[in-house]
Design an enzyme around this catalytic site. Sequence first.
Site, PDB file in Angstrom:
ATOM      1  N   CYS A 589       8.926  -4.612 -15.383  1.00  0.00           N
ATOM      2  CA  CYS A 589       7.990  -4.525 -14.265  1.00  0.00           C
ATOM      3  C   CYS A 589       8.429  -3.430 -13.299  1.00  0.00           C
ATOM      4  O   CYS A 589       9.617  -3.157 -13.149  1.00  0.00           O
ATOM      5  CB  CYS A 589       7.925  -5.860 -13.519  1.00  0.00           C
ATOM      6  SG  CYS A 589       7.413  -7.234 -14.554  1.00  0.00           S
ATOM      7  N   THR A 590       7.449  -2.830 -12.644  1.00  0.00           N
ATOM      8  CA  THR A 590       7.753  -1.853 -11.603  1.00  0.00           C
ATOM      9  C   THR A 590       8.032  -2.612 -10.312  1.00  0.00           C
ATOM     10  O   THR A 590       7.120  -3.127  -9.666  1.00  0.00           O
ATOM     11  CB  THR A 590       6.575  -0.881 -11.399  1.00  0.00           C
ATOM     12  OG1 THR A 590       6.302  -0.236 -12.642  1.00  0.00           O
ATOM     13  CG2 THR A 590       6.922   0.162 -10.354  1.00  0.00           C
TER      14      THR A 590
END
Length: 720
Positions: A589-590
Amino acid sequence: MASDTSEAASSTPDLKLQFAPFSSALEAGFWHQLTQKKLNDYRLDESPKCIKGYYYNGDPLGLPTRLTLEFSAFEVDGATPVRCCPAFGTLYNTNTLDAFKTTDKKALLDKEAKEIWDAIKSGAALKDPSVLCRFILLTFADLKKYHFYYWFCFPALGFSEGIKLLRQPSVLEQVFSAKQISAMQQAYDDLCASRGTTAVPYFLMKYADDAVEMAPLSDWDAFFKDAKKVTVGVYDPCTLSQHPGWPLRNLLLLLSHRWGSKLDVVEVLCFRDRTLQGSRSIQHSLIFQIKLPEPPPASACPKSVGWEKNPKGAMGPRMVNLSECMDPKRLAESSVDLNLKLMRWRLVPSLDLEKVVNTKCLLLGAGTLGCNVARTLMGWGVRHITFVDNAKISYSNPVRQPLYEFEDCLGGGKSKALAAVERLAKIFPGVNAQGHNMSIPMPGHPVSFSQATLSQAQRDVEQLEKLISEHDVVFLLMDTRESRWLPTVIAASKRKLVINAALGFDTFVVMRHGLKNSPAGQSVAAGPDSSSSCSSASSSSSTPAGSALSAQGSSLFSNIPGHKLGCYFCNDVVAPGDSTRDRTLDQQCTVSRPGLAMIAGALAVEIMVSVLQHSEGGYAVASSSDDRMNEPPTSLGLVPHQIRGFLSRFDNVLPASLAFDKCTACSPIVLEHYEKEGFNFLSKVFNSSHSFLEDLTGLTLLHQETQAAEIWDMSDDESI
C-alpha cells in the site's frame, strides 16, 4: 450618468459635479432565495424585510457602477465578499402585480430619505456611515411563471444648488508621488485591518511628502484639529474617468451639514483599487476639489432622488424571466460558472474558461488521488469526468477518499468507480460522469492462464483504448507503478495529454508526459544521457524515489519543448514488473501523510489547466524552478514538466527532464511495436519477464555496457 435637476441645469456642466448612479445587478441565486423565502417564510406577509447587497471598486473601465444582490442577500449579518462594501436595504415584496404597480414609490423614497437625514443630524451616520448608502427594493414574484418584477431605489439627498468643481478631476499620479501613492494604499489597508474588514466606505485622510494617515469619519475633530486642509475619501465603485459614483452624494450632504460653517472647500479622494492579471493598482483613483454649497435647513428633509431607470432609460420597473433557469440543477450550473467567471472578470481577463469546461477527463484510479482530482476538476467547471477502477470501497477509505461514506462500505463495499459517479451527481447534478469497473492489464501480471482470462484481458485493453481515444486528458492515479504502463503507451500513441500523480510517505511527484508530435518510429528523444536527468522509481510504491536527485537535475535542462519531455517511465533503467509480490502490507500500500493526496491531486489539475491556457497546449516548453522569477508563459503562471514536493520541508521543486530513447513506455521502438502488433505485442509484455521490454528497448545492452565499464575501471584501479 445622472444627477438631480439642479445639477443638470448648470450653465457650465464641466464644472458641476455629476454622479454615476448605481446599476442594479441581481443574480439568479437571489431570485431562487426569494422564492424559497416567499414559499416557506413570508407567505402573504408584505412587511418590509432587511436585506444586504454589496458594491466593488475594482471593476475595469467601462463597466456600470453595480450594486449586487446574490443568494446571501437575506443573511444581513453574513460575510461580505472580500474587498467589497456592504449596502443595506429594505425589501418590499408584494403579493400581487397590482399591489406592485400601485405602491406609493414617492412615499417609500421620502421615508428612507428622512431616515438618512435623521441619521445625519443625530450623528449616527458618523458612527455607522453605511446608512449613507442604503437602498430600497420593491418586488413581485410570479412563482407560477417565474417572472420577477422589481424596481430599485438608491436614495440620495440633494442641495438646493449644484456642487461646484474648482478644477477638473485628476488621477493620483498627477497629484501624488509614487511614494505617496504607495503610502496611501498601505494606509487604507491598515485602516481596513483596524476595522476588521477589507473595505471601508468612507474615511478621512491627511498627507505629507512621505506619509499618509487615514481615520474613520467619527474621528473628524481629533484628526483635523491642526490641519489646514481637509481631505475625505470614498470607496468609489464608479469606473468613469471624470465622475464619482453614487455613494459620494450623501457624504457631501453630511459634510455640509456638520462642518459647513467651518468648511468651504474640501478635497475628495475617490478611492479605486483594481487588480488586473494579478497586479494591484490604485493609480486610477480620482481627486476632486469641491466647493460645498450652503447646507439645507435642518428643519426640513432635503429633496431626494434615486429610483432606477429601466433598460429603455425611462422611469419604470424591470422584469426578469427565469422560467428556464429556476430549476435547482440549472441554478447550480449557473452558480458554478459564475464563480469561474468572477476569476476572469476580476483577476484573469484572458482566462479561456470554455477550453477548461469542455475538456473530457479520464481518471484511471478512483482512490485517494482520484477523489481529490475529481473534486478539483469540478471546481474548475469540468463537466465530463470518467472513472476507471476495479476496487471496492473498504472501511479505511471514506476518511481519506472524500467521495465515499461509511454506508458505501457495507455488504462488501460498492464499486469505487460507480460510487464515485453517484457522488459526483449528488454534489453537482450538471456533471456528466461515467464509471467503469474494470482492470488494467499490467507487465509482470500474466494473463494467459486460460483462454477466458486472455479474452478478458483483450477486452479490457480494447475498452481502455476506446476510453483514451474519447477523452482529452488522461490522469494516472493508480497505486502501482506497473499499472501506469499500458495507459502511458496507449496515450503516447494517440497523442493524448497525460497527467501523472504519485505519492510517497511525505513526497509526491506530479507531471505531464511529453506529447509526441511525430509518427511512431521517428525518435523525438534527446541524447542518451537524458536518463540521468531524474531519479528512478521506487518499486515498493508508486512515487519515484531519490527526489533530491531530480531537484538537482532540474537545472541540467532548460527550454525543453513539450514533444521532448519525458514520461513517468523515462526516469527508469528497469522495466516495470509486479511490485506487490512478496511484499508486506505496508510495502503493498502507498502509506502517505493524509494531506499529501489533496495537495498532489490539486496540483495535477492545476497543471492541466495551465497547459490548456498555453497557446501550444501540451507542446508548451516546460517551466523549471529557474523560471519562477521570469515572466510567466500563461495568465495563470508557469507550465512545469514536473512538480516534486517534500512535505517534511514544505517545499516544491520544478525539474524538467528529456525523453529517454530507451524508455520502456514511450520510446519509438515500443510505440512502433504496439501500433503494428497491437494486443499480440501487449500480451508478450504481460506474460514475459521484465527482460522482454529491457531487451527490446536496449536497456539490457546498456546494463551490460555499464557493467563492463565498471569492471574496466576496477581493473585500472588495481593496476594503479
